[in-house]
Each structure stands twice: as C-alpha cells, then as structure tokens.
Write a protein that holds these residues in place. Structure first.
Motif, PDB file in Angstrom:
ATOM      1  N   LYS A 186       0.841  -1.198   0.000  1.00 15.16           N
ATOM      2  CA  LYS A 186       0.000   0.000   0.000  1.00 15.16           C
ATOM      3  C   LYS A 186       0.872   1.242   0.000  1.00 15.16           C
ATOM      4  O   LYS A 186       1.791   1.373   0.822  1.00 15.16           O
ATOM      5  N   GLN A 187       0.603   2.144  -0.958  1.00 15.30           N
ATOM      6  CA  GLN A 187       1.268   3.448  -1.016  1.00 15.30           C
ATOM      7  C   GLN A 187       0.200   4.531  -1.005  1.00 15.30           C
ATOM      8  O   GLN A 187      -0.714   4.524  -1.822  1.00 15.30           O
ATOM      9  N   ARG A 188       0.328   5.484  -0.083  1.00 16.99           N
ATOM     10  CA  ARG A 188      -0.710   6.488   0.134  1.00 16.99           C
ATOM     11  C   ARG A 188      -0.391   7.826  -0.515  1.00 16.99           C
ATOM     12  O   ARG A 188      -1.288   8.582  -0.860  1.00 16.99           O
ATOM     13  N   LYS A 189       0.869   8.138  -0.668  1.00 15.99           N
ATOM     14  CA  LYS A 189       1.285   9.417  -1.263  1.00 15.99           C
ATOM     15  C   LYS A 189       1.878   9.152  -2.629  1.00 15.99           C
ATOM     16  O   LYS A 189       2.717   8.269  -2.788  1.00 15.99           O
ATOM     17  N   GLY A 190       1.458   9.922  -3.629  1.00 16.20           N
ATOM     18  CA  GLY A 190       1.876   9.652  -4.999  1.00 16.20           C
ATOM     19  C   GLY A 190       3.165  10.333  -5.386  1.00 16.20           C
ATOM     20  O   GLY A 190       3.603  11.306  -4.768  1.00 16.20           O
ATOM     21  N   TRP A 191       3.768   9.802  -6.452  1.00 17.18           N
ATOM     22  CA  TRP A 191       4.963  10.409  -7.016  1.00 17.18           C
ATOM     23  C   TRP A 191       4.624  11.697  -7.766  1.00 17.18           C
ATOM     24  O   TRP A 191       5.495  12.524  -7.995  1.00 17.18           O
ATOM     25  N   ILE A 192       3.348  11.844  -8.161  1.00 20.35           N
ATOM     26  CA  ILE A 192       2.927  13.002  -8.956  1.00 20.35           C
ATOM     27  C   ILE A 192       1.972  13.837  -8.112  1.00 20.35           C
ATOM     28  O   ILE A 192       0.894  13.375  -7.723  1.00 20.35           O
ATOM     29  N   GLU A 193       2.352  15.078  -7.829  1.00 19.39           N
ATOM     30  CA  GLU A 193       1.550  15.952  -6.984  1.00 19.39           C
ATOM     31  C   GLU A 193       0.445  16.619  -7.801  1.00 19.39           C
ATOM     32  O   GLU A 193       0.691  17.212  -8.850  1.00 19.39           O
ATOM     33  N   VAL A 813      18.234  -7.289   7.774  1.00 16.17           N
ATOM     34  CA  VAL A 813      17.782  -5.902   7.673  1.00 16.17           C
ATOM     35  C   VAL A 813      18.433  -5.285   6.443  1.00 16.17           C
ATOM     36  O   VAL A 813      19.656  -5.379   6.271  1.00 16.17           O
ATOM     37  N   ILE A 814      17.622  -4.664   5.597  1.00 24.08           N
ATOM     38  CA  ILE A 814      18.128  -4.064   4.355  1.00 24.08           C
ATOM     39  C   ILE A 814      17.749  -2.589   4.327  1.00 24.08           C
ATOM     40  O   ILE A 814      16.565  -2.239   4.386  1.00 24.08           O
ATOM     41  N   LEU A 815      18.747  -1.724   4.265  1.00 18.70           N
ATOM     42  CA  LEU A 815      18.535  -0.306   3.986  1.00 18.70           C
ATOM     43  C   LEU A 815      18.752  -0.102   2.491  1.00 18.70           C
ATOM     44  O   LEU A 815      19.789  -0.501   1.960  1.00 18.70           O
ATOM     45  N   TRP A 816      17.782   0.511   1.805  1.00 18.86           N
ATOM     46  CA  TRP A 816      17.888   0.579   0.357  1.00 18.86           C
ATOM     47  C   TRP A 816      17.475   1.952  -0.175  1.00 18.86           C
ATOM     48  O   TRP A 816      16.694   2.672   0.463  1.00 18.86           O
ATOM     49  N   GLY A 817      18.009   2.272  -1.340  1.00 16.67           N
ATOM     50  CA  GLY A 817      17.605   3.482  -2.059  1.00 16.67           C
ATOM     51  C   GLY A 817      17.733   3.258  -3.549  1.00 16.67           C
ATOM     52  O   GLY A 817      18.683   2.615  -4.008  1.00 16.67           O
ATOM     53  N   LYS A 818      16.775   3.779  -4.308  1.00 17.51           N
ATOM     54  CA  LYS A 818      16.800   3.667  -5.767  1.00 17.51           C
ATOM     55  C   LYS A 818      16.696   5.056  -6.390  1.00 17.51           C
ATOM     56  O   LYS A 818      16.007   5.938  -5.866  1.00 17.51           O
ATOM     57  N   ASN A 819      17.386   5.206  -7.510  1.00 21.88           N
ATOM     58  CA  ASN A 819      17.458   6.494  -8.204  1.00 21.88           C
ATOM     59  C   ASN A 819      17.877   7.578  -7.212  1.00 21.88           C
ATOM     60  O   ASN A 819      17.182   8.575  -7.006  1.00 21.88           O
ATOM     61  N   LEU A 820      19.036   7.377  -6.593  1.00 22.11           N
ATOM     62  CA  LEU A 820      19.481   8.264  -5.528  1.00 22.11           C
ATOM     63  C   LEU A 820      19.663   9.703  -5.995  1.00 22.11           C
ATOM     64  O   LEU A 820      19.534  10.640  -5.206  1.00 22.11           O
ATOM     65  N   PRO A 864      10.331   5.785 -11.928  1.00 21.97           N
ATOM     66  CA  PRO A 864      10.016   6.400 -10.628  1.00 21.97           C
ATOM     67  C   PRO A 864      11.072   7.406 -10.181  1.00 21.97           C
ATOM     68  O   PRO A 864      12.234   7.340 -10.590  1.00 21.97           O
ATOM     69  N   PRO A 865      10.690   8.342  -9.309  1.00 23.21           N
ATOM     70  CA  PRO A 865      11.662   9.267  -8.718  1.00 23.21           C
ATOM     71  C   PRO A 865      12.490   8.556  -7.653  1.00 23.21           C
ATOM     72  O   PRO A 865      12.451   7.322  -7.546  1.00 23.21           O
ATOM     73  N   ARG A 866      13.221   9.317  -6.861  1.00 22.18           N
ATOM     74  CA  ARG A 866      14.018   8.719  -5.787  1.00 22.18           C
ATOM     75  C   ARG A 866      13.107   8.060  -4.756  1.00 22.18           C
ATOM     76  O   ARG A 866      12.165   8.663  -4.256  1.00 22.18           O
ATOM     77  N   THR A 867      13.403   6.801  -4.449  1.00 21.97           N
ATOM     78  CA  THR A 867      12.682   6.085  -3.405  1.00 21.97           C
ATOM     79  C   THR A 867      13.696   5.438  -2.467  1.00 21.97           C
ATOM     80  O   THR A 867      14.801   5.086  -2.881  1.00 21.97           O
ATOM     81  N   PHE A 868      13.315   5.281  -1.219  1.00 23.07           N
ATOM     82  CA  PHE A 868      14.214   4.692  -0.229  1.00 23.07           C
ATOM     83  C   PHE A 868      13.393   4.129   0.917  1.00 23.07           C
ATOM     84  O   PHE A 868      12.230   4.492   1.108  1.00 23.07           O
TER      85      PHE A 868
END
Length: 877
Positions: A186-193, A813-820, A864-868
């Motif tokens: 579930k994602q509540r806030k969108g990448w596009i405002e 435990v995994i700390l991750w980031g994409k499109n930093l 997608p934009p930066r996600t982490f």
C-alpha cells in the motif's frame, strides 16, 4: 547477474556457484544451456535490489518493459498495443503455464518466486505460443519437506508499506506438503503531486493484495503432482498499469481546442480561466506539468482495479523407466478495470462555463476501460530421462482464451448527450432516421468480444554424437484461430464540426448540436452488401435501432511451422560454445476496441523471425562470462497506426494494423561476474542492439500526416487532402513515407548495468553487505517514425543497498535506495501526436472557420523518482 546462485548465508553471499535452470524444459546448469538466458534467484534479487519488472530490465540485456502499459519486448521484438486480439511477442510462463499478462506473473516478489529466467530470442519449439521475441519463465518457490516460515516488512517514502509472510512444510497427510504466501502493498502518497485542492495525487497510489496457496503430492515413487492457486486484488488510485506515468512537457503547441471551440492553454491539467471565443480575452492558465514532470492539475481521479482474479497452475508427472510423462495445465480468470480523464489535455478544475447563446459546458470527459478475460491451457509431454547420448522431448498443446475489452467515454455532467434527439434525423438513415437514445451519456462506446484458440505439436532431440559435440533439432506446428465481434457507437457533442449539423436536441431552446456519427461512412466502415469485406471481417456491418450500435464479426486463422537447429561444443568443463538457428512465429490478429470505430483495415498478418545466434559460456578461475552475438530477419512486425483525419468536418481518424515488411535485429551481449578477491563481486552486463527497418514504403505518420518534418522521407504521389496544413509550405496533403533505416520502437541501442557488492563477515557471526548499482540506458524511439518528438533521451540511475545478516541468520535488515540522484528516466521511447489538428476560433453561426495548425507534442514514459526505505526479514525456522 544470471551466472551466480547466491545463497542466503554469510559465507556464500559472494560465492560463484552453479545455477540450475529449466530453460529447455529440463534441469540443466545455466552454463550448459545453448541459449542466451538471464536468470535471477530470489537471493540474488534481494542482494542487488531486483524488486520489480523494471528492475529486471536494468540487469537483462535487450529487455524492455512498460509498467504503465504492461508491454514487454526483447531485442526490439515486442508488443505495441494492448488490444488482446493481437498477441504479445514475449511469452510469459508461470510454472510452465502461459499467461498473457506480464504483471500478473513476473511482478511477484522474491518471497513468492524461486527464480526468473529470461530467454532471449525466438523460442519457437518449446515455448511456441507468441515467443517470437523470447520467453520469461517464472518458477515459484515450492512446498518444503520441513517446516519453514518467514515474515517481511518494507517501509518506504511516499508512505509506502509492504507486508509479506510465508509458511511451508508437511501436512498431516503422508506425502502431502503445503505452502501459503500472502502480500499486501500500500502506497498512500503519490509520485505526482496534484495541485488542485481536494483532489488526490497520482503515481503509484496502490493497494494490492496477493494470496497464494500450494499443495505438493508424492503418491508413490513414480507419481507426483503439484497445484498452485493465486488470488490477486488491486484497489488502486492513480497507480498500477494504465494509470498516469507519463509527461508531456513544454513547449506545447500554441493552441488546443476543446468542446465548442473553447480555447484553453494546452496540456493536461490546465488550471485557470478559459479564453472567451468572442473577445479573445487573455488566457489565464498555467499548467504545472510544463516544467515539472511530477506535478499535474486534474479533477478526474484515476482508479485502477483488479477484481475476481484467480491464477491456477498445476503439474502432474508419472515417472516410467527412462521416460517422464508430464501434464501441465492452468489458467486465469482476470478482470481489470481502469477509469480516468480523457482526453488528457482537457482535464481542468473548471466545473462549467457558459458560451454566448447560453450553452453551459461541463468540460469533464471520463473514460472507462476493462479487460474481462478467461484463458486455460493444456500441455502433455513425454521426455527421456535415461543416461545416454540421445535425449528427446515431444508434446501436444492447446490454449483457449475468451475476452471482452469494453471501453467508453462519457459526459455524465452534460445531460444533452442523453437525448432525446430531434426527428427526422438524416444522420441515422440506417435506422429509419431515428437515433437511438443514449441514457448512459457515452460519447464513445466500444464492446469487442473474441475467442482465441491455439493448437500445437512439438518435439526436440539433443544428440551427443561425439565426446565434445552435441546436435539439437526441434520442430513445432502451431495453428491459431480468432473469432468474435465488435459493437461501437460514436456521438459528437458541441465541437466546431457539429455546429453545422442538422441534428438538434429540442430540450434546450435554440438547439444543441449532438450528432450520432455511427452511421457515417467517414466514421464507421460499412461495405455495401455484395462488396468485398475487409480481410478478417466475417460479416457486413449491421445497425441496431434500439441501441444505436454498429456491429460486425471477425473470423480468421493462421498457422506456421517453426523450430530450431543448433550445434554445441564443450572442449572442457569450463567452456561451452554454441551456434543456433531458430524460427519464431506470432499469430496475426485485429486492431479492435480501445480506440477504434470499425476501421477499414483491422486485420494483421502473422509475424515471423529467422534468428541466428552464436554464443560462448566460459568459466575462468574467478570470472564467469556469457557472450552472445545474434542476427534476426524479422518479417511483418505488427504496428498499430491511426490514420489521421485530414479533411475536417465529421471525418474520424481510423485505426489500422500495419505489417512492416522486413526489419533486422542484430547485436552483441555480455554478462559477467568477477570475484577478484574473497567476498567481493562485480556483476556486469552490456548489450548492443541494432534493430531497424529494412523495407517499408508508404506508411503515414499520424503525428505528421503531411510528412513535413525535416527527417521525413515522403514517397509517391499525395493520397489525401489535409486541410489542416493547407497554406503551410509543402502542406495540404497526406503523404506516405519511406521508413528504411528507422529504428524499431523501444529498443535502446546500448545498455549496461554494473553492481559491486562486498561482504564483511562479522567476528560474532552474521555479515554486512553493501551493494551499489549503476544503470545506463541509451536513447530510444517510441515509434517507427524516428523523429525528435518520438525520441526519449538517454538516462542513468544509481541504486544502493546495505544488508545486515544477524548472527544465527534468522534476521536480515536491508537499507535501500533507488534512483538516488532523483533523475528523470524513461521506460521507453516517446509518443508524438498532433494536437486536435486545428482550432476553429469562429464557431458562431454564419462565421467561417479559421484553421490554426497546432504542431506536435511529445509524451514520455517515466521511471520512478528517488525512493528509499528499510526492509526487515525474519525466518522462524
């Protein structure tokens, strides 16, 4: 990369080990398979961050996927339409069962899937149905003999939470094991405002649930079976396949026309005051998407749903002496629903406005699109299991799909569209000058229904005729049949071309133009009785006086013999060299539904490909490499085109299928894994793909039908007058073009990815593994017309992960980031389109129209934009 099996222990985090795959329908080491294959185990996906199909494309040479459209291509061979009457070119198999939806199968995460195998190139023998580009083989994690259980939780930015759990083990019944897996994302806030107050954001607003259950049976030493059932449900907002994930940036054309000639600033989500068509007052409208790909202004929210969706897969094996008899069966019941704004550039936070004369316009168009499908397949095969130089496999296959793909556009806030309509009415001459009422207020309504049947028989032998040499020969016969019908109705409300129409609605004094276009020859193809029918069309067009729908039938079939021939040389245990020829086939089909109006040329011939490939798989002391060089001759690529309406008036654009006579796909691919020192791995892949057209003359560019672009190569005489470019130098006509040398869509010429990971083994147990990936993709076109307006730029991306494996190896435990770098990336090429074509600024009675050429806009599919975030995994057993 495909060449390593990375176990989940600290010791094996960076060990090059053998990976066993089933790419040729039997278990083999990847390094022994004479096919270009990229494979990902669940452990490897966790290590480098392959969570989505888009991630899969980053680390697979030649693979491209559109998450918005759910379309896949390999080495430039792919699907360019979502019409189910035309098949995909990359076959998707889940546990051996064909699936026509990529996202239903390949999008499941590592907790569900043991491995994913991507087979590049035509797989015309063993994966015959629609595998002309290749095949994606998804293998589920199976029930275990001992009890296992784990939970996973992922918390990310944009208020995203993913919860997963799995349990597996023996039941109380001897010889029966089970597995149960569940996931909620579930994602509540969108990448596009969305800047419009009170309206939701878009961009991956998702609420998806997956539950999967499996039973595995071992009846005796000879007979075993397995069955899996997956339930999927989506209740998304502006997220998921079909939702907005594109950007149409500045510069926009100067004008854009909407209902009744109202002139607004162009671009979807225009917020402001419309220009008055009489006094031409200034346009007070600013579109946030002009300069920001992550902002919109929309008052029509997207909804993406998946209801009543069940996927069943099953496998039953009887082991004879030296032979296995295997029956694979399964299918899907699938109901996809999409609702959103249309046309995109007419969505605005303007509830209504009044034109001179008193007509109130509510400029809210909404579309509704559904896919209601059921498909089931059966495969029966015999395979040798004895030791010896000759191995063989033979089988029979049957597939049946039934689908409905209804789509409509409605104006619920415009009551005039419902009727009643004035009488007599010359626009409804085919129904005795009476236009049927339109109570549901739909401007466009299309209801296609089709049945698809496929039959095949196939066989393959592998003969080791010398100690280091093996010969492979395979053959498959396939036959496909598609039959059904399509119903459509099209109305025209309050646009410039309707004002002169004789049809008026008597409800409003003075009359309001509402025109039923369904029965016009310039809109709906309707050959006269006795005249030749278009190819593939089985009935003449009929008209229903009660509903107003036009209807026609379809019926045709295609067949082909495909196969493979290969030679394999293994001079030692660490080297394998192969040469292979494969012929691929994809059935023809129809362009019906979605955006069509019973066009004059809906039929397409079958595609074929003749592919040659040379490859080498080599293991060195601390380096493993897979290399492939390939060359295809690709015939009759199926390209959907929209023939632009160029004469003005009430003529409609016509949707057709066009077969590109010949194209070439050729290139080079390298996959490697290098371990220079203990615990350090470097994974690398690179692909060069030159996929271009070698023969195609006379095709019209829907975005530039007059062929005015500086890169256009018009050929032959003019075919159709184009009033929208009249007066422009070289304009006034519709002209075909020579496409020789044009790149195939969505085929980046160069692509590479590199991942570096290192494991520190901790003195008290456990380990820490940082992992960094860099991905770069070349520019690519979104159309066979290679123009500046169809070109997406090259782009790159940096991803990173840090994995901590606790002592005892139960907690991870995994700390991750994409499109930093939060860079703008492109899933595929751009789409270029001519705006409405003309602005008629004089819409009042007695005033002649003024044509204004609007130019061409480009729409880009975005990554997608930066996600982490942070992911926790815990194993109980």
């Amino acid at each position: 990369m495909s060449v390593a099996l990375l176990a989940g222990t600290a010791e094996a985090q960076t060990t090059i080990e053998e990976l066993v795959v089933t790419a040729e329908r039997r278990e083999q080491s990847l390094q022994d398979v004479p096919v270009a294959v990229t494979a990902f185990t669940s452990e490897k996906r966790d290590l480098i961050g392959v969570n989505t199909i888009a991630d899969l494309t980053n680390f697979t040479p030649g693979l491209q996927y559109s998450s918005q459209l759910d379309r896949t291509s390999l080495r430039g061979v792919g699907r360019l339409t979502n019409v189910h009457a035309a098949d995909g070119a990359v076959a998707i198999y889940t546990d051996g069962v064909y699936n026509s939806s990529t996202v239903l199968s390949a999008a499941k995460g590592p907790i569900f899937v043991d491995r994913v195998e991507v087979l590049r190139g035509p797989q015309g023998t063993l994966y015959g149905r629609n595998s002309i580009g290749g095949a994606i083989n998804v293998i589920s994690k199976r029930p275990t003999d001992e009890m296992e259980a784990e939970v996973r939780a992922n918390i990310a930015n944009y208020e995203r939470t993913t919860l997963e759990a799995a349990i597996s083990g023996p039941t109380t019944i001897q010889g029966v094991n089970f597995r149960l897996v569940a996931s909620w994302d579930k994602q509540r806030k969108g990448w596009i405002e969305n800047i419009v107050p009170g309206y939701p954001d878009e961009g991956n607003i998702v609420d998806t649930k997956i539950v999967e259950g499996q039973l595995q049976f071992e009846f005796n030493e000879n007979f075993e079976g397995w069955i899996g059932v997956t339930l999927q449900k989506w209740d998304n907002g502006g997220g998921g396949p079909g939702s907005r994930q594109t950007w149409t940036p500045a510069p926009y054309p100067t004008y854009s026309s909407v209902a009744s000639g109202l002139i607004m600033n162009p671009g979807y989500g225009c917020s402001g005051v419309p220009t008055n068509v009489v006094n031409a007052s200034p346009m007070g409208c600013v579109n946030p998407a002009l300069t920001d790909p992550r902002k919109i202004a929309s008052t029509v929210p997207y909804k993406v749903k998946l209801n009543d969706t069940v996927v069943v897969t099953s496998e039953w094996i009887y082991h004879f002496d030296d032979i296995d008899l295997k029956y694979i069966t399964g299918g899907t019941r699938y109901h996809y629903y999409l609702r959103g704004p249309t046309p995109a550039d007419q969505t605005a936070p303007i509830t209504s406005f009044t034109l001179p004369g008193g007509l109130v316009i509510n400029p809210r168009y909404e579309f509704d699109y559904q896919e209601i499908e059921q498909w089931w397949s059966h495969e029966l095969n015999l395979a040798s299991t004895h030791m010896g130089p000759l191995q063989w496999l033979a089988g029979l296959y049957y597939f049946h799909e039934t689908y409905d793909q209804p789509v409509f556009t409605e104006m619920k806030s415009q009551p005039q569209v419902a009727g009643p309509f004035g009488l007599p009415n010359t626009f409804c001459a085919r129904t005795f000058n009476r236009c049927a009422p339109n109570a549901n207020q739909r401007i466009y309504d299309n209801k296609p229904h089709l049945d698809i049947e496929s039959y095949a028989a196939f066989g393959q032998i592998d003969w080791e005729f010398a100690e280091t040499w093996k010969l492979t020969l395979g053959l498959r016969y396939s036959k496909d049949k598609k039959y059904g019908y399509e119903e459509v109705r099209v109305l025209c409300f309050a646009v410039a071309s309707c004002f002169a129409a004789p049809e008026v609605n008597p409800v409003v004094p003075g009359g309001i133009p509402v025109v039923d276009l369904t029965q016009l020859a310039s809109v709906v193809s309707s050959p006269a009785p006795g005249a030749p029918l278009p190819k593939g069309v089985s009935t003449y067009t009929s008209y229903d006086p009660a509903s107003g729908f036009a209807r026609r039938g379809y019926d045709d079939s295609w067949s082909a013999v495909t196969g493979t021939a290969g030679l394999q040389w293994e001079p030692n245990d660490d080297t394998m060299v192969y040469g292979r020829y494969s012929r691929g086939y994809k059935a023809g089909g129809y362009r019906i539904g979605i955006d069509t109006v019973l066009g004059a040329a809906p039929f397409t011939d079958e595609e074929t490909a003749d592919a040659f490939e040379i490859g080498m798989k080599k293991n060195f002391a601390n380096l493993q490499t897979n290399v492939a060089i390939f060359h295809y001759t690709y015939q009759n690529a199926q390209v959907p085109l929209t023939v632009a309406a160029t004469s003005g008036g009430l003529a409609q654009a016509q949707s057709i299928f066009y077969n590109i006579p010949e194209a070439i796909s050729q290139g080079f691919e390298l996959e490697a894994i290098w371990q220079p020192i203990d615990n350090l791995q470097i994974l690398f892949n690179y692909s060069y793909n030159d996929a271009h057209i070698t023969e195609s003359v006379g095709t019209v560019d829907p975005a530039d039908p007059a062929a005015l672009d500086k890169d256009a190569k018009p050929v032959g005489a003019t075919t159709t007058t184009d009033v929208f470019t009249a007066g422009v130098p070289g304009g006034g006509f519709q002209r075909g073009q020579n496409l020789d040398g044009q790149h195939l869509p969505n085929a980046a010429k160069n692509k590479f990815a590199i991942n570096v990971n290192y494991t520190w083994e901790l003195s008290g147990g456990g380990a820490i593994t940082p992992s960094v990936s860099y991905i770069w993709r070349d520019e690519q076109y979104g159309s066979v017309f290679n123009r500046s307006y169809t070109l997406s730029p090259s782009w790159d991306q940096i991803d990173a992960r840090i994995t901590w494996l606790a002592p005892g190896e139960k907690l991870k435990v995994i700390l991750w980031g994409k499109n930093l770098g939060d860079d703008v990336g492109y899933e595929g090429g751009a789409t270029g389109f001519r705006r409405a074509g003309v602005v008629n600024r004089n819409t009042l009675a007695g005033q002649p129209p003024i044509n204004v050429v609007q130019g061409i806009a480009s729409t880009y599919p975005l990554t997608p934009p930066r996600t982490f975030g942070i992911e926790l995994q815990y194993k109980f057993f």
